[in-house]
Motif scaffolding. Structure first.
Motif, PDB file in Angstrom:
ATOM      1  N   LEU A 138     -40.187 -17.347 -48.838  1.00 13.20           N
ATOM      2  CA  LEU A 138     -39.396 -17.802 -49.980  1.00 13.20           C
ATOM      3  C   LEU A 138     -40.285 -18.351 -51.090  1.00 13.20           C
ATOM      4  N   LEU A 139     -41.297 -19.148 -50.719  1.00 13.22           N
ATOM      5  CA  LEU A 139     -42.191 -19.715 -51.723  1.00 13.22           C
ATOM      6  C   LEU A 139     -43.030 -18.629 -52.382  1.00 13.22           C
ATOM      7  N   GLY A 140     -43.445 -17.641 -51.564  1.00  7.47           N
ATOM      8  CA  GLY A 140     -44.155 -16.511 -52.153  1.00  7.47           C
ATOM      9  C   GLY A 140     -43.296 -15.780 -53.168  1.00  7.47           C
ATOM     10  N   GLY A 141     -42.006 -15.613 -52.864  1.00  5.14           N
ATOM     11  CA  GLY A 141     -41.084 -14.980 -53.797  1.00  5.14           C
ATOM     12  C   GLY A 141     -40.918 -15.781 -55.075  1.00  5.14           C
ATOM     13  N   VAL A 142     -40.954 -17.121 -54.968  1.00  3.86           N
ATOM     14  CA  VAL A 142     -40.864 -17.964 -56.171  1.00  3.86           C
ATOM     15  C   VAL A 142     -42.040 -17.691 -57.104  1.00  3.86           C
ATOM     16  N   PHE A 143     -43.240 -17.600 -56.528  1.00  3.87           N
ATOM     17  CA  PHE A 143     -44.422 -17.334 -57.351  1.00  3.87           C
ATOM     18  C   PHE A 143     -44.306 -15.996 -58.096  1.00  3.87           C
ATOM     19  N   LYS A 144     -43.782 -14.984 -57.418  1.00  2.00           N
ATOM     20  CA  LYS A 144     -43.757 -13.652 -58.013  1.00  2.00           C
ATOM     21  C   LYS A 144     -42.522 -13.423 -58.897  1.00  2.00           C
ATOM     22  N   PHE A 145     -41.333 -13.835 -58.425  1.00  2.00           N
ATOM     23  CA  PHE A 145     -40.111 -13.537 -59.154  1.00  2.00           C
ATOM     24  C   PHE A 145     -39.799 -14.579 -60.235  1.00  2.00           C
ATOM     25  N   ASP A 150     -48.508 -12.245 -62.117  1.00  3.91           N
ATOM     26  CA  ASP A 150     -48.753 -10.828 -61.851  1.00  3.91           C
ATOM     27  C   ASP A 150     -49.880 -10.664 -60.841  1.00  3.91           C
ATOM     28  N   ASP A 151     -50.209  -9.418 -60.536  1.00  2.00           N
ATOM     29  CA  ASP A 151     -51.207  -9.144 -59.498  1.00  2.00           C
ATOM     30  C   ASP A 151     -52.605  -9.588 -59.904  1.00  2.00           C
ATOM     31  N   ASN A 152     -52.841  -9.802 -61.188  1.00  2.00           N
ATOM     32  CA  ASN A 152     -54.141 -10.323 -61.607  1.00  2.00           C
ATOM     33  C   ASN A 152     -54.294 -11.797 -61.222  1.00  2.00           C
ATOM     34  N   ASP A 153     -53.141 -12.483 -61.148  1.00  5.83           N
ATOM     35  CA  ASP A 153     -53.162 -13.888 -60.713  1.00  5.83           C
ATOM     36  C   ASP A 153     -53.122 -13.982 -59.188  1.00  5.83           C
ATOM     37  N   MET A 154     -52.153 -13.290 -58.610  1.00  6.30           N
ATOM     38  CA  MET A 154     -52.035 -13.259 -57.147  1.00  6.30           C
ATOM     39  C   MET A 154     -51.177 -12.068 -56.749  1.00  6.30           C
ATOM     40  N   THR A 155     -51.593 -11.391 -55.696  1.00  7.10           N
ATOM     41  CA  THR A 155     -50.805 -10.288 -55.151  1.00  7.10           C
ATOM     42  C   THR A 155     -49.679 -10.857 -54.290  1.00  7.10           C
ATOM     43  N   TRP A 156     -48.835  -9.962 -53.812  1.00  7.62           N
ATOM     44  CA  TRP A 156     -47.742 -10.436 -52.940  1.00  7.62           C
ATOM     45  C   TRP A 156     -48.287 -11.136 -51.689  1.00  7.62           C
ATOM     46  N   TYR A 157     -49.281 -10.527 -51.043  1.00  4.57           N
ATOM     47  CA  TYR A 157     -49.822 -11.155 -49.839  1.00  4.57           C
ATOM     48  C   TYR A 157     -50.514 -12.474 -50.167  1.00  4.57           C
ATOM     49  N   GLN A 158     -51.137 -12.545 -51.323  1.00  2.84           N
ATOM     50  CA  GLN A 158     -51.747 -13.816 -51.727  1.00  2.84           C
ATOM     51  C   GLN A 158     -50.674 -14.861 -52.019  1.00  2.84           C
ATOM     52  N   PHE A 347     -60.109 -22.228 -64.808  1.00  4.66           N
ATOM     53  CA  PHE A 347     -59.219 -21.122 -64.447  1.00  4.66           C
ATOM     54  C   PHE A 347     -57.740 -21.494 -64.522  1.00  4.66           C
ATOM     55  N   ILE A 348     -57.430 -22.755 -64.806  1.00  2.00           N
ATOM     56  CA  ILE A 348     -56.040 -23.199 -64.896  1.00  2.00           C
ATOM     57  C   ILE A 348     -55.645 -23.262 -66.367  1.00  2.00           C
ATOM     58  N   HIS A 349     -54.526 -22.604 -66.716  1.00  2.00           N
ATOM     59  CA  HIS A 349     -54.051 -22.558 -68.088  1.00  2.00           C
ATOM     60  C   HIS A 349     -52.975 -23.626 -68.314  1.00  2.00           C
ATOM     61  N   LYS A 350     -52.685 -23.887 -69.569  1.00  2.00           N
ATOM     62  CA  LYS A 350     -51.652 -24.879 -69.891  1.00  2.00           C
ATOM     63  C   LYS A 350     -50.294 -24.454 -69.345  1.00  2.00           C
ATOM     64  N   SER A 351     -50.025 -23.155 -69.346  1.00  4.33           N
ATOM     65  CA  SER A 351     -48.730 -22.684 -68.838  1.00  4.33           C
ATOM     66  C   SER A 351     -48.572 -22.952 -67.345  1.00  4.33           C
ATOM     67  N   ALA A 418     -61.135 -15.480 -58.031  1.00  6.39           N
ATOM     68  CA  ALA A 418     -61.351 -16.858 -58.489  1.00  6.39           C
ATOM     69  C   ALA A 418     -60.071 -17.492 -59.000  1.00  6.39           C
ATOM     70  N   ARG A 419     -59.311 -16.733 -59.785  1.00  4.12           N
ATOM     71  CA  ARG A 419     -58.062 -17.258 -60.346  1.00  4.12           C
ATOM     72  C   ARG A 419     -57.106 -17.693 -59.234  1.00  4.12           C
ATOM     73  N   PHE A 420     -56.932 -16.912 -58.204  1.00  6.46           N
ATOM     74  CA  PHE A 420     -56.041 -17.258 -57.098  1.00  6.46           C
ATOM     75  C   PHE A 420     -56.562 -18.477 -56.331  1.00  6.46           C
ATOM     76  N   ARG A 421     -57.884 -18.522 -56.133  1.00  3.93           N
ATOM     77  CA  ARG A 421     -58.450 -19.656 -55.386  1.00  3.93           C
ATOM     78  C   ARG A 421     -58.165 -20.968 -56.112  1.00  3.93           C
ATOM     79  N   HIS A 422     -58.325 -20.982 -57.409  1.00  2.00           N
ATOM     80  CA  HIS A 422     -58.089 -22.211 -58.173  1.00  2.00           C
ATOM     81  C   HIS A 422     -56.601 -22.526 -58.267  1.00  2.00           C
ATOM     82  N   LEU A 423     -55.773 -21.522 -58.354  1.00  2.00           N
ATOM     83  CA  LEU A 423     -54.328 -21.765 -58.340  1.00  2.00           C
ATOM     84  C   LEU A 423     -53.876 -22.389 -57.015  1.00  2.00           C
TER      85      LEU A 423
END
Length: 999
Positions: A138-145, A150-158, A347-351, A418-423
């Motif tokens: 469910l939390l993974g779905g929150v990140f994506k939906f 997008d996949d540049n930030d994190m893939t579904w498995y990430q 790697f963390i943006h204001k958004s 790197a982006r996913f690790r910092h997120l």
């Protein structure tokens, strides 16, 4: 040029020459000192924040986490401390898991209430197992939906990997709050148990999704469905099983340790880390966290009773200190690492900050959906969950140390983007901070708004009585100090203010108003002296049963502490009381709960038949001794404690009719247990003899150890002698566990020589008894002797069971008992009717020989008389006074140590300062009150006159002290409530008068 090069090379070799093996880098030593210094400061800071927590009730975990983040952010300006923080910020997160997390998990599992945890097990497994996985998805779905990464930030498995990180709950602050508010133990264990197990489960899902993520990006091996299933089973099941096996080994080792606090404590630590490392790295490659949880739960269920009572307090004290230290250091370390990374964050943006706030609300919604998914099951298993508890369960899912640590593992994994690790670190740190600061601090208001904590009128009344007693005790202490010359100038009015007496009185008045409102002014006055007035019959019955179960638990532990029962026995008996405490509205059903744990006799008979067969015989014999020893221990301990409760009928402050009816339930449970014990004695007399021998030896050795400790504390034995004797006693206790007992029923000659009544007789007298004895068999329901018939023999039961019946009652006797002592002191006629309740073998002893022996042996005569009181106090209950309501073992012990037998001539005077018991004759006191034979004589200030020749037992202490002692131990003084109420009313009047005078 070549020469110069050669010369340079020579110098290079000289510079790189190996140093002496004893050489140490001073700079590294200084860095190590910095780290130790910083960790010490961390503990000190934790102590300061702990005091702030006590004063402000602000949650401890977010405070210590915030401190770590601040240190991490300001490390460059903190000098010496900042350098240490910088070194620690480089610590690998795996090291945090390896060093700190096993301790935290074991301590939490070890200190849980196993009975409640076991009853909630299905619900805990649902929330921590599939619930954790569903939450991660469910939390993974929150990140994506919802957050649209997008996949540049994190893939579904990430996204699912990060969801696993954030699905681990750490509701320390909420659980502490619920305990403070008085929430049910069952609900606390549901929240705490979910957090305990989902730490390990979350790590399992984290590893799986992380592998899928790497495989998808081409940086890891492909993962097949079969590998997923095998790895999941290995990680989720093998770990707890390994913890269980190692727990058994540790418990067996601990059982052999006696009187060594250090060794037992170290053993628990060693096995905690061995379990984790063997599971993670050695043979099994499974979840070390779940293995440690399995180890801790085993110790909670079975290991605690393996620890000797003299050592248990030390073990829990040390573990409490270690748990607090590790919890503090983990939050500081994680905070430092997060704070350090925030400084260098690119790697963390204001958004992402806006998304994090949105994610917080959707994280709560995802937990709501997860729990709602399993709601039908949660209502069917364990303790029922109310709607307010459902809301608190959703809101109280705080995030903590393990989620942060897992996020740091993601953060240092160079194979991930790197982006996913910092997120990952960003969201884990944010959710830990927000949930602890927001949910942790507002949960109390939510609980109070939902009125989740039931506060029935009886609890308010009990609390009111407690405050009244506190005020009365404080006033008694004040009166004591007033007479002390060193306090003669004290301002006692100011003392009253400083100790808070006016505030306590205000609280009591507020409670009185609330109670009056709750029960209705027409039903009860708020200041009624009867604590249970205004309650329904069902509530009073439930309160009586509640007290009985609580008293039984205390008595069980008391028996265990003094070595009168084994650890498995007290565990089962206490669990039976715990079950009963959950069902106080139902009639007592203790024995049936215990009986479920016994094997049927047909199974034991099989082992009895094969005990002489080579190879398997010794194992069968050992099994029978252990199993039937356990059964016998449970049954006799239960009978001893319930009989003691039965004699407390008049001491309960509730309505006598309600107490009498519940005590009838107790008596029915006693009857069931006595019937079972009779069957056990009749079926396996050889084994019962071995069991009784072992239990007697264990009790005496335990008594020796208590006596040795007491004399050593009083300085009556040298330290060297103390240690030698202690070691010898401990060795004998261990040897007793492994001793092989012969299962042979002795001949009467052997039995008579060992019979307690006959101990101390010279061999010629004993031979006369044995020569005159003969065996006699009685069928079930066959009369042995009848009341009023001429008595010529008394009997020792060698096999079977006998009931002695008389007007007003009966007494059951089994293996090894003598029936009946009253026939030896009577006028030649049988004073009761005895019949066999099973096929029985009795040894008949000549009455004339025993009476002659009584005349010439005062010690033997004394034993006969004091043992006869067990019968006489029931046969002549109206004349027994306080003897009728005392537990027989305590009473006989009192007679043996604090009384003497005296024969009186007609017109002879005797002192009965502490009272006595008249067996024969007649006594008259100063007021011409006549005491016939078989009467209790209360304490007399003047001498009594024997109007007839007689025999009297004279006490050296007041027998009422026995009753007072047990009532004080169990806090069951029937007049206490009324006395406290009267004293408090007087203090309140005085306080109001002083207040008016002051104004």
């Amino acid at each position: 040029m070549a020469e110069h090069e050669h010369e340079f090379e020579g110098h290079e070799e000289e510079l790189e020459a190996p140093k002496d093996s004893l050489w140490r880098d001073e700079h590294e030593m200084e860095k190590s000192a910095n780290i130790v210094y910083f960790l010490t400061l961390g503990i000190v800071s934790g102590l300061i924040l702990r005091e702030i927590n006590k004063k402000t009730k602000f949650p401890y975990s977010p405070m210590i986490l915030s401190l770590g983040i601040i240190i991490g952010l300001l490390q460059k300006s903190l000098g010496y401390i900042g350098e240490s923080a910088s070194i620690l910020s480089k610590m690998h997160p795996h090291l945090i898991v390896f060093v700190f997390v096993p301790v935290l998990l074991f301590e939490s599992a070890f200190n849980c209430d196993w009975y409640t945890f076991k009853y909630q097990m299905v619900n805990i497994l649902l929330l921590a197992g599939p619930g954790c996985g569903w939450g991660a998805i469910l939390l993974g779905g929150v990140f994506k939906f919802v957050l649209q990464y997008d996949d540049n930030d994190m893939t579904w498995y990430q996204a699912f990997t990060l969801g696993s990180v954030l699905s681990a709950t750490d509701p320390v602050a909420v659980v502490a709050l619920l305990k403070e508010l008085g929430a049910s133990l069952a609900f606390n264990h549901l929240i705490e148990g979910e957090a305990l197990l989902n730490d390990g489960v979350a790590m399992v899902f984290f590893i799986f999704f992380n592998k899928f993520s790497k495989a998808q990006s081409g940086k890891g091996e492909a993962v097949t469905a079969s590998q997923v299933v095998i790895n999941f089973i290995r990680n989720s099941l093998v770990g707890p099983v390994l913890g269980l096996v190692l727990g058994i080994l540790a418990a067996l080792w601990t059982k052999r340790i006696l009187g060594d606090d250090i060794e037992v404590t170290w053993l628990t630590f060693v096995f905690t880390y061995l379990t984790f490392y063997w599971a993670e790295f050695c043979f099994f490659k499974t979840s070390g966290l779940l293995a440690v949880v399995g180890l801790g739960l085993f110790w909670s269920a079975f290991g605690k009773t393996r620890i000797r009572s003299s050592v248990e307090h030390s073990v829990h004290t040390v573990w409490g200190f270690v748990q607090y230290s590790c919890d503090t250091l983990v939050f500081i370390l994680v905070g430092i690492i997060v704070g350090t990374q925030v400084i260098e964050e690119t790697f963390i943006h204001k958004s992402d900050y806006i998304r994090m706030i949105v994610f917080y609300f959707f994280m709560i919604l995802a937990r709501f959906i997860m729990i709602l998914t399993f709601w039908p099951f949660l209502r069917c298993f364990g303790y029922p969950i109310s709607k307010p508890e459902f809301i608190v369960l959703v809101y109280g899912g705080l995030r903590g140390a393990l989620g942060l640590t897992l996020s740091l593992m993601v953060g240092c994994d160079e194979e991930l983007p790197a982006r996913f690790r910092h997120l990952s670190v960003f969201y884990a740190a944010g959710m830990a901070a927000i949930t602890n600061l927001v949910n942790g601090t507002t949960c109390k208001a939510l609980v109070q708004y939902l009125e989740m904590i039931e506060n029935p009128v009886v609890k308010k009344k009990v609390y009111k009585k407690y405050l009244e007693e506190l005020i009365v005790n404080s006033q008694d202490k004040m009166r004591e100090l007033e007479s002390d010359q060193f306090y003669s100038m004290a301002d006692w009015n100011q003392v009253n203010q400083l100790i808070g007496q006016p505030k306590f009185i205000e609280k009591i008045e507020k409670l009185e108003t609330e109670i009056k409102y709750m029960v209705g002014s027409n039903r009860i006055a708020a200041n009624s002296s009867n604590l249970y007035e205004g309650l329904t019959d069902q509530e009073i019955f439930g309160e009586v049963r509640y007290r009985i179960y609580r008293i039984l638990k205390g008595l069980y532990y008391d028996k265990f502490e003094y070595g009168l029962c084994e650890e498995d026995t007290v565990r089962l008996l206490v669990e039976s009381s715990d079950i009963g405490l959950d069902h106080t509205k139902s009639i007592l059903n203790i024995w049936d709960q215990l009986y479920k744990n016994f094997l049927n006799f047909s199974s034991v008979n099989f082992f009895f038949k094969v005990k002489e067969i080579p190879l398997i015989g010794p194992f069968a014999k050992e099994y029978m001794i252990k199993h039937l020893g356990f059964v016998y221990d449970v049954t006799t301990t239960f009978l001893s404690c319930t009989n003691e409760v039965l004699h407390l009928t008049d001491s309960f402050p509730m309505g006598k009719d309600a107490v009498r009816l519940v005590m009838e339930e107790v008596q029915r449970e006693i009857d069931k247990a006595e019937d079972y014990l009779g069957i056990l004695n009749d079926t396996f007399p050889e084994i019962v003899r071995a069991i009784q021998t072992k239990r007697a030896s264990h009790s005496i050795l335990t008594h020796q150890r208590h006596y040795l400790d007491e004399t050593q504390q009083n300085g009556l034995v040298d330290e060297k002698e103390y240690q030698l004797l202690k070691k010898e006693i401990n060795t004998r206790l261990v040897d007793l566990e492994n001793h092989q007992f012969e299962m042979i029923l002795p001949s009467f000659h052997v039995l008579a020589m060992e019979f307690p009544i006959f101990s101390g007789l010279v061999s010629t007298d004993l031979d006369n008894i044995i020569k005159s004895a003969y065996e006699k068999r009685f069928a079930c329901d066959e009369i042995i002797y009848e009341q009023g018939m001429t008595c010529q023999n008394i009997y020792i039961i060698s096999k079977g069971n006998v009931v002695d019946e008389f007007e007003g009652g009966s007494i059951k006797k089994g293996l090894g008992s003598l029936i009946t002592y009253t026939n030896l002191i009577g006028d030649g006629s049988c004073m009761s009717t005895a019949k066999a309740t099973a096929d029985s073998l009795l040894y008949s002893l000549n009455l004339k020989i025993l009476k002659e022996l009584m005349q010439k042996n005062p010690e033997f005569e004394f034993k006969i008389y004091i043992n006869s009181i067990e019968y006489l106090r029931k046969m002549f209950e109206s004349q027994a006074g306080p003897l009728a309501n005392l537990e027989i073992k305590r009473l006989l012990d009192f007679f043996r140590t604090k009384s003497k037998l005296k024969k009186l001539n007609q017109n002879q005077k005797c002192d009965l300062i502490f009272g006595g018991y008249l067996f024969k004759g007649e006594l008259k006191d100063l007021n011409n009150k006549i005491y016939p034979q078989y009467s209790y004589i209360p304490p007399q200030e003047t001498e009594c006159l024997a109007t007839k020749c007689g025999i009297c037992l004279i006490f050296d202490d007041q027998v009422d002290s026995l009753n007072t002692q047990i009532l004080k131990q169990l806090d069951l003084d029937p007049h206490k409530d009324q006395q406290i109420q009267e004293r408090y009313s007087q203090i309140k009047r005085t306080s109001l008068q002083e207040k008016k005078k002051h104004h």
